[in-house]
Design an enzyme around this catalytic site. Structure first.
Site, PDB file in Angstrom:
ATOM      1  CB  CYS A 180      -0.767   0.264   1.330  1.00 33.29           C
ATOM      2  SG  CYS A 180      -0.283  -0.153   2.648  1.00 33.29           S
TER       3      CYS A 180
ATOM      4  CG  HIS B 102      -6.040   1.952   1.492  1.00 33.62           C
ATOM      5  ND1 HIS B 102      -5.722   2.184   1.276  1.00 33.62           N
ATOM      6  CD2 HIS B 102      -5.706   0.863   2.312  1.00 33.62           C
ATOM      7  CE1 HIS B 102      -3.832   1.462   1.166  1.00 33.62           C
ATOM      8  NE2 HIS B 102      -4.693   1.331   2.111  1.00 33.62           N
TER       9      HIS B 102
END
Length: 384
Positions: free
Chosen positions: A89, A334
């Protein structure tokens, strides 16, 4: 000897709307999402300049170097090379860190960011052994034994228990994120940074109807008796984001404002408590920039989980209310490979488009025990 004034400058920053997986971008590929952003960045380049490289972050996507495919689809000159990075991420921020180092070492212009099309991500299988059929690949291992390698939600729940971060505090943070994001979205505050995709112009996820009472009804999502829920966690999302970065000498000849990247740091951290990874990265980046948190005007941390981002704020002795004033990943989403780049887009809007301060900080914790942070300074043609 180089000084901070010799550092590269971000002169443009754009993103797509953020969609919920299986939602508005259910049929969009990494190319469908990233190419329009790259194309718009290319169209906005100052006269006489052109990209020297394109670099995008992407997590376990379609393969085939998505950055190259998206750049070609955007109409960028085939002579321009492209690179795809995967730092989980933190991939979108890793691409920007890569661009920063490249622009420090050679003159030129780089497009850097990230893309995640979770809705169309290929299904992966482990091959069968000893006559067994293939099995689904549910998630990548972040660390080998003897590390425990906990799932992200389990890790966040453990942090909440260890650090005494209550369910009420997590829910209140999540409510604030959704309220801020939905208010900003409805007021058009994100419009200038968004490139529409498939006629979608607005972020899908923010919820204006949440209340503390509604949030309290969500059950524990990751372990019995836990405090982390689906409502105080981020979503799984689709989006792309990218910036245009130039070396300092090139910027000196351009009559354009921007964000000077004062520091970009990635550090390693405990793989079993990776939610805290941004904490040492923030400290290192601020030290490189010669700044303290009290001097930062705009703070954007990736909100993977309310428990996780609150743990980081507490570790840094930082007022949680200063974070993400127009919402973060809990409300906006996200999209793994793009999230780090989205943080920089938000800083560009706040500090350059809106002129809301001088210094900014973006940071993200990364699965496997890493953290990245970037410190920026708003600069203007007749300013610093």
């Amino acid at each position: 000897m180089n000084t901070l004034a010799d550092n590269p400058v971000i002169i443009e920053a754009l993103r797509t709307p953020i969609g919920t997986t299986g939602g508005v971008f259910a049929d969009q590929t990494t190319t469908d999402l990233a190419a329009p952003v790259l194309g718009e960045l290319d169209a906005r380049l100052p006269t006489g300049t052109g990209f020297g490289e394109v670099v995008l972050g992407n997590v376990r996507g379609p393969g085939g170097d998505p950055a190259r495919v998206a750049a070609l689809a955007a109409g960028i000159d085939p002579a321009v090379p492209a690179l795809t990075l995967d730092r989980q991420c933190g991939s979108g921020m890793a691409a920007i860190e890569y661009a920063w180092h490249r622009c420090r070492s050679q003159p030129g212009v780089v497009a850097a960011g990230g893309v995640q099309a979770a809705s169309t991500q290929p299904i992966t299988l482990w091959p069968g052994r000893d006559g067994e059929p293939p099995s689904s690949f549910d998630r990548a291992p972040f660390a080998p034994p003897p590390w425990l390698d906990p799932d992200m939600g389990v890790m966040a729940d453990r942090l909440a228990a260890e650090l005494h971060i209550s369910r009420e505090r997590q829910d209140r943070y999540a409510l604030r994120s959704h309220t801020r994001a939905s208010t900003a979205r409805d007021a058009g505050d994100f419009d200038a940074e968004i490139v529409p995709i498939a006629r979608v112009r607005r972020d899908q996820r923010p919820r204006s109807g949440f209340t503390m009472a509604r949030l309290a009804r969500f059950p524990a999502a990751f372990r019995p008796g836990g405090t982390v829920t689906a409502a105080n966690s981020c979503g799984i999302n689709d989006a792309a984001a990218a910036v245009t970065m130039v070396d300092a000498a090139t910027h000196a000849h351009l009559a354009t404002p921007g964000l000077r990247v004062l520091a970009a740091r990635t550090v390693g951290y405990d793989p079993d408590r990776f939610g805290l990874g941004l904490v040492p990265a923030v400290r290192a980046a601020l030290d490189d920039a010669g700044l303290g948190l009290d001097q930062i005007d705009a703070l954007e941390f990736n909100e993977a989980f309310a428990a996780q981002v609150l743990a980081c704020a507490d570790a840094l002795d930082l007022d949680e209310h200063r974070l993400c004033p127009r919402g973060g990943a809990i409300s906006l989403g996200h999209p793994w490979g793009a999230s780090g780049a989205i943080l920089l887009v938000r800083l560009f809007s706040r500090l350059v488009r809106e002129g809301a301060g001088r210094y900014g900080l973006a940071a993200i914790s990364i699965g496997g025990g890493q953290g990245s942070a970037v410190v920026v300074e708003a600069v203007h043609p007749r300013g610093n």
